[in-house]
Write an enzyme that holds these catalytic residues in place. Structure first.
Site, PDB file in Angstrom:
ATOM      1  N   GLU A  21      -0.928  10.437  10.455  1.00 46.03           N
ATOM      2  CA  GLU A  21      -1.072   9.022  11.000  1.00 46.03           C
ATOM      3  C   GLU A  21      -1.312   8.812  12.385  1.00 46.03           C
ATOM      4  O   GLU A  21      -0.394   9.418  12.993  1.00 46.03           O
ATOM      5  CB  GLU A  21      -0.167   7.942  10.302  1.00 46.03           C
ATOM      6  CG  GLU A  21      -0.218   6.522  10.894  1.00 46.03           C
ATOM      7  CD  GLU A  21       0.707   5.642  10.179  1.00 46.03           C
ATOM      8  OE1 GLU A  21       0.620   4.407  10.433  1.00 46.03           O
ATOM      9  OE2 GLU A  21       1.817   6.124   9.785  1.00 46.03           O
ATOM     10  N   LYS A  57      -5.847   0.198   9.635  1.00 42.41           N
ATOM     11  CA  LYS A  57      -4.803  -0.302   8.951  1.00 42.41           C
ATOM     12  C   LYS A  57      -4.578  -1.735   8.928  1.00 42.41           C
ATOM     13  O   LYS A  57      -4.757  -2.541   9.790  1.00 42.41           O
ATOM     14  CB  LYS A  57      -3.251   0.067   9.591  1.00 42.41           C
ATOM     15  CG  LYS A  57      -2.183   0.217   8.717  1.00 42.41           C
ATOM     16  CD  LYS A  57      -1.069   0.720   9.346  1.00 42.41           C
ATOM     17  CE  LYS A  57       0.380   0.798   8.436  1.00 42.41           C
ATOM     18  NZ  LYS A  57       1.248   1.611   9.227  1.00 42.41           N
ATOM     19  N   CYS A  92       0.443   5.034   5.627  1.00 40.32           N
ATOM     20  CA  CYS A  92       1.730   4.735   5.495  1.00 40.32           C
ATOM     21  C   CYS A  92       1.969   3.652   4.416  1.00 40.32           C
ATOM     22  O   CYS A  92       1.447   3.591   3.215  1.00 40.32           O
ATOM     23  CB  CYS A  92       2.330   4.360   6.814  1.00 40.32           C
ATOM     24  SG  CYS A  92       4.118   4.612   7.061  1.00 40.32           S
TER      25      CYS A  92
END
Length: 347
Positions: free
Chosen positions: A47, A129, A163
């Site tokens: 990430e 995200k 995540c």
């Protein structure tokens, strides 16, 4: 894709360079070459690996994090840019699909962005995200659902989440409903301790089972020297250790190779694509096991924008000659005859 094809996948657990985007990017290009030399057709990086995950924001109070936040702005990646061109060239040169997490700078905002380059170097996916987690909300803006897409690639249909997006079941379902075959998962690693690794393992194995897909998960690694450079506080340093679970999971929820939980390395495993049908024959959660007449997902996948232009060109803008006789403009002297304000008169 042929259902019986074998795809060799790689997941990288390596340390970024916390001083320079270009030096971290050099590590990415080196690792792509190394994985390709071992026959990998897909490689996944952690990430926001380029230039680095903002570990500082997890251990520093906001009042003390400004300097590092600004430095992250300065080193962040633009999309497209020379940096993305370099990754695309490496993917094309080695014939490998590359999934890379980056800090993307878009004018005055940073985003947690996942990039997927196909084996010919084409950028087939750029997504942000949708909800940064906890401390990350001080660093990144929010993405939108336009990136919740599964894309076709040389190795199959790829979906990606970052995540704790994996704890948003509707985000996962959006990818499942698009029949992803390989799921790219990216976590920062080197955070929180062993409990983070344990939770991560449960999460990615569950998604593999529920989606009936392969999961290739990559986490980052920090050296002792890097941890000390982030904070001299030994108590806070403990929050920057552990939490690594670089793993490759089958649609049956099994590890295809022992995971990497410490140190640097490249995990490689062969994905037997026939296992997808083997799993979905028993339980296809978006097919014969679904009940869409009872439960279904509605998604707004339009790109979010702070401004919408009603009339994007002069050719489509209304003029006084096209107005109803009961409409008047508030700007009678408008030289190009476009209507700035329209009122409908009573009567």
């Amino acid at each position: 894709m042929e259902p019986n094809r074998i795809v060799r996948a790689a997941a990288a657990q390596i340390a970024p360079d916390l001083t320079s985007r270009d030096k971290t990017l050099a590590r990415v290009l080196e690792t792509i070459r190394e994985a390709a030399a071992k026959g990998a057709e897909l490689i996944v990086f952690p990430e926001t690996f380029v230039p680095w995950y903002p570990y500082f924001s997890f251990v520093l109070p906001p009042v003390l994090s400004g300097r590092e936040h600004v430095r992250l702005y300065e080193e962040a990646m633009m999309v497209p840019s020379a940096a993305t061109d370099a990754v695309a060239s490496a993917a094309r040169e080695h014939g490998i699909v590359v999934a890379l997490g980056v800090n993307e700078r878009d004018h005055g905002t940073l985003y947690n962005t996942q990039l997927v380059f196909d084996a010919d170097g084409t950028l087939v996916l750029k997504r942000r995200k949708i909800t940064p987690t906890f401390h990350e909300r001080m660093i990144w803006g929010q993405g939108d659902a336009s990136g919740l897409k599964v894309v076709d690639s040389t190795v199959g249909r790829i979906g990606a989440l970052a995540c704790w997006e994996h704890y948003n079941p509707l985000a996962r379902y959006a990818l499942m409903a698009q029949h992803e075959e390989i799921h790219v998962a990216q976590f920062p690693g080197s955070m929180v301790g062993p409990i983070f690794a344990d939770q991560m393992e449960v999460t990615i194995r569950h998604h593999a089972l529920e989606s009936g897909c392969f999961v290739v998960n990559s986490t980052g690694w920090l050296t002792d020297e890097q941890i000390i450079s982030i904070t001299p506080d030994e108590g806070l340093q403990m929050a920057l250790r552990g939490g690594c679970m670089t793993a490759i999971i089958s649609p049956e929820g099994k590890h295809l190779a022992p995971p990497i939980t410490e140190g640097e390395g490249i995990l490689i495993a062969d994905l037997d694509m026939s296992l997808i049908v083997k799993r979905k024959r028993m339980m296809d959660s978006v097919g014969h096991y679904a009940r869409p007449e009872l439960l279904h997902l509605v998604i707004d996948d339009r790109p979010a924008s702070p401004m919408v232009t009603s009339y994007p060109s002069l050719e489509t803008a209304p003029t006084r000659s096209t107005l109803d006789e009961h409409q008047t403009s508030a700007f009678d002297g408008n030289p190009d005859q476009r209507v700035a304000v329209v009122r409908r008169q009573a009567g």
